[in-house]
Scaffold this active site. Sequence first.
Site, PDB file in Angstrom:
ATOM      1  N   LYS A   1      46.781  10.956  -1.856  1.00  0.00           N
ATOM      2  CA  LYS A   1      46.625  10.673  -3.223  1.00  0.00           C
ATOM      3  C   LYS A   1      47.960  10.426  -3.844  1.00  0.00           C
ATOM      4  O   LYS A   1      48.009   9.383  -4.531  1.00  0.00           O
ATOM      5  CB  LYS A   1      45.997  11.709  -3.909  1.00  0.00           C
ATOM      6  CG  LYS A   1      44.248  11.942  -3.710  1.00  0.00           C
ATOM      7  CD  LYS A   1      43.931  13.226  -4.186  1.00  0.00           C
ATOM      8  CE  LYS A   1      42.565  13.662  -3.829  1.00  0.00           C
ATOM      9  NZ  LYS A   1      42.071  14.858  -4.123  1.00  0.00           N
TER      10      LYS A   1
ATOM     11  N   ASP B   1      45.454  15.770   2.118  1.00  0.00           N
ATOM     12  CA  ASP B   1      44.775  15.220   1.100  1.00  0.00           C
ATOM     13  C   ASP B   1      45.479  14.909  -0.061  1.00  0.00           C
ATOM     14  O   ASP B   1      45.507  13.732  -0.653  1.00  0.00           O
ATOM     15  CB  ASP B   1      43.530  15.827   0.674  1.00  0.00           C
ATOM     16  CG  ASP B   1      42.601  15.175  -0.299  1.00  0.00           C
ATOM     17  OD1 ASP B   1      41.794  14.262   0.110  1.00  0.00           O
ATOM     18  OD2 ASP B   1      42.632  15.480  -1.600  1.00  0.00           O
TER      19      ASP B   1
HETATM   20  N1  LIG Z   1      33.618  15.477  -2.325  1.00  0.00           N
HETATM   21  C1  LIG Z   1      34.600  15.345  -3.295  1.00  0.00           C
HETATM   22  O1  LIG Z   1      34.673  15.769  -4.531  1.00  0.00           O
HETATM   23  C2  LIG Z   1      35.316  13.766  -3.078  1.00  0.00           C
HETATM   24  C3  LIG Z   1      35.316  13.010  -1.940  1.00  0.00           C
HETATM   25  N2  LIG Z   1      36.071  12.001  -1.944  1.00  0.00           N
HETATM   26  C4  LIG Z   1      36.124  11.349  -0.799  1.00  0.00           C
HETATM   27  O2  LIG Z   1      34.820  10.921  -0.318  1.00  0.00           O
HETATM   28  C5  LIG Z   1      34.536  10.806   1.109  1.00  0.00           C
HETATM   29  C6  LIG Z   1      33.285  11.698   1.679  1.00  0.00           C
HETATM   30  O3  LIG Z   1      33.240  12.813   1.207  1.00  0.00           O
HETATM   31  P1  LIG Z   1      32.232  14.002   1.406  1.00  0.00           P
HETATM   32  O4  LIG Z   1      30.783  13.203   0.971  1.00  0.00           O
HETATM   33  O5  LIG Z   1      32.603  15.097   0.617  1.00  0.00           O
HETATM   34  O6  LIG Z   1      32.075  14.065   3.163  1.00  0.00           O
HETATM   35  P2  LIG Z   1      30.826  14.412   4.027  1.00  0.00           P
HETATM   36  O7  LIG Z   1      31.241  15.042   5.145  1.00  0.00           O
HETATM   37  O8  LIG Z   1      29.707  15.186   3.097  1.00  0.00           O
HETATM   38  O9  LIG Z   1      30.291  12.987   4.321  1.00  0.00           O
HETATM   39  C7  LIG Z   1      30.796  11.990   5.363  1.00  0.00           C
HETATM   40  C8  LIG Z   1      29.854  11.094   5.479  1.00  0.00           C
HETATM   41  O10 LIG Z   1      30.480   9.978   6.528  1.00  0.00           O
HETATM   42  C9  LIG Z   1      29.757   9.830   7.646  1.00  0.00           C
HETATM   43  N3  LIG Z   1      30.645   8.961   8.684  1.00  0.00           N
HETATM   44  C10 LIG Z   1      31.739   9.930   9.245  1.00  0.00           C
HETATM   45  N4  LIG Z   1      32.144   8.990  10.054  1.00  0.00           N
HETATM   46  C11 LIG Z   1      31.516   7.667  10.044  1.00  0.00           C
HETATM   47  C12 LIG Z   1      31.398   6.408  10.677  1.00  0.00           C
HETATM   48  N5  LIG Z   1      32.395   6.070  11.525  1.00  0.00           N
HETATM   49  N6  LIG Z   1      30.651   5.531  10.203  1.00  0.00           N
HETATM   50  C13 LIG Z   1      29.709   5.761   9.075  1.00  0.00           C
HETATM   51  N7  LIG Z   1      29.632   6.933   8.596  1.00  0.00           N
HETATM   52  C14 LIG Z   1      30.401   7.819   8.902  1.00  0.00           C
HETATM   53  C15 LIG Z   1      29.218  11.049   7.902  1.00  0.00           C
HETATM   54  O11 LIG Z   1      28.120  10.934   8.937  1.00  0.00           O
HETATM   55  C16 LIG Z   1      28.835  11.622   6.733  1.00  0.00           C
HETATM   56  O12 LIG Z   1      27.560  11.308   6.367  1.00  0.00           O
HETATM   57  C17 LIG Z   1      35.865  11.588   1.984  1.00  0.00           C
HETATM   58  O13 LIG Z   1      36.541  10.316   2.282  1.00  0.00           O
HETATM   59  C18 LIG Z   1      36.422  12.355   0.623  1.00  0.00           C
HETATM   60  O14 LIG Z   1      37.784  12.260   0.645  1.00  0.00           O
HETATM   61  C19 LIG Z   1      36.718  11.416  -2.945  1.00  0.00           C
HETATM   62  C20 LIG Z   1      36.934  12.019  -4.132  1.00  0.00           C
HETATM   63  C21 LIG Z   1      36.190  13.308  -4.378  1.00  0.00           C
HETATM   64  N1  LIG Z   2      38.891  17.279  -1.457  1.00  0.00           N
HETATM   65  C1  LIG Z   2      39.326  16.522  -2.496  1.00  0.00           C
HETATM   66  C2  LIG Z   2      38.226  15.997  -3.246  1.00  0.00           C
HETATM   67  C3  LIG Z   2      38.443  14.750  -3.919  1.00  0.00           C
HETATM   68  O1  LIG Z   2      39.213  13.755  -3.476  1.00  0.00           O
HETATM   69  C4  LIG Z   2      39.910  17.529  -3.548  1.00  0.00           C
HETATM   70  O2  LIG Z   2      39.841  18.546  -3.372  1.00  0.00           O
HETATM   71  O3  LIG Z   2      40.346  17.082  -4.441  1.00  0.00           O
END
Ligand SMILES: NC(=O)C1=CN([C@@H]2O[C@H](COP(=O)(O)OP(=O)(O)OC[C@H]3O[C@@H](n4cnc5c(N)ncnc54)[C@H](O)[C@@H]3O)[C@@H](O)[C@H]2O)C=CC1
Ligand SMILES: N[C@@H](CC=O)C(=O)O
Length: 343
Positions: free
Chosen positions: A185, A181
């Site tokens: 970034k 990850d």
């Molecule tokens: N959680 C955090 O603090 C942060 C997360 N992110 C990014 O945000 C994104 C989502 O993270 P989360 O919400 O924590 O993950 P999560 O696992 O909670 O949610 C992922 C979602 O994507 C869906 N998904 C997976 N493959 C798919 C596809 N082919 N088509 C449509 N939907 C699909 C899943 O069904 C699920 O609803 C990741 O890329 C992560 O790196 C970025 C910055 C901070």
């Molecule tokens: N998994 C990531 C979420 C934000 O991008 C992190 O730990 O920073």
Amino acid sequence: MSAPLPIALYGTGQVGRAVLARLERFADASLVVVHVENSRHEWSDLDADAAQIVLDATASDTVAARHAEWLARGVHVVTANKLGRGASLARADAIEQACIASGARYGDAATVGAGLPLLRSLRALRAGGDAIHGVAGVLSGSLAWLFAHFDGRVPFSTLVREARAAGYTEPDPRIDLSGEDVRRKLLILARAAGVALEADTVQVESLVPDALAAADLDAIDEQLATLDAPMQSLLDAARETGARLHFVARWHDGVARVGLETLVAGHPLAAGGGTDNRVAIRSARYAGQPLVIQGPGAGADVTAAAMLDDVLAIRDALRGAQAIRSVATSSKNASIGWGRLIA
Ligand SMILES: NC(=O)C1=CN([C@@H]2O[C@H](COP(=O)(O)OP(=O)(O)OC[C@H]3O[C@@H](n4cnc5c(N)ncnc54)[C@H](O)[C@@H]3O)[C@@H](O)[C@H]2O)C=CC1
Ligand SMILES: N[C@@H](CC=O)C(=O)O
């Protein structure tokens, strides 16, 4: 008043749900969600192809592989998924070229620092003629949180479970623990700084033991304890030198690496708490003292807020373009009027 902008949302996990909640609270008539899908279901008022803005809140490579295609069709993309500009250089270039060709916008503020003004600052410096020499810092919110809490009293694996439950880790926490990850970034930052960095040129030091790396995603919980002994030894060794563990990314002079470092208290990259990211940017303008940006770097709410900011910036740019078009039309009409008067 112009018609509301149709939005399609991919991903309804931690971030996707926070985006929907925020859009609901925001309740602005200029935006309408017409399509939502996750890996299991789709909900549509309109075909996804009717959307003018696509929001990617997945961690899916398949969805990220579509960013350039959407942009090429003139559809704006706002993403938290780092696999657009943070994967291969070819994909990052395709995104760039598609934006240039179609004029569509790519909102990626959420991909680094969960929306901290990092990418924005780098791009503003470059636009102002500055040359970026390097970037160094803590880019993982989950690893920052883990090492802020890891003092040997609670096993490291227990803390990983807590960070996962709090929504700080990736859907697969090994993506954080392996440094992948952070690599993504660092690639996004270096590319925003104007450096065509290939993904495999970043040296990555993984924290993941082989047994954990080999486990299926639904079986990783049983293998998390394999982290405990090696992490405890690393903590003990750091303490002997009076330092603490930090997972640091560095790009400078064409060399990019991410891995564990021992930093003493008072080190410029060692400050902050919770999920704080802390990033130092060195440039021609900031050559002696770096520009330092610090703040929460993970969490669904801050990430969703950054995505909504990007959506609103796109909406405002479209409204601005519309206003310029109508001023141009009315001044054309006015000049026709003047022409008639003079004639
Ligand atoms: N959680 C955090 O603090 C942060 C997360 N992110 C990014 O945000 C994104 C989502 O993270 P989360 O919400 O924590 O993950 P999560 O696992 O909670 O949610 C992922 C979602 O994507 C869906 N998904 C997976 N493959 C798919 C596809 N082919 N088509 C449509 N939907 C699909 C899943 O069904 C699920 O609803 C990741 O890329 C992560 O790196 C970025 C910055 C901070
Ligand atoms: N998994 C990531 C979420 C934000 O991008 C992190 O730990 O920073």
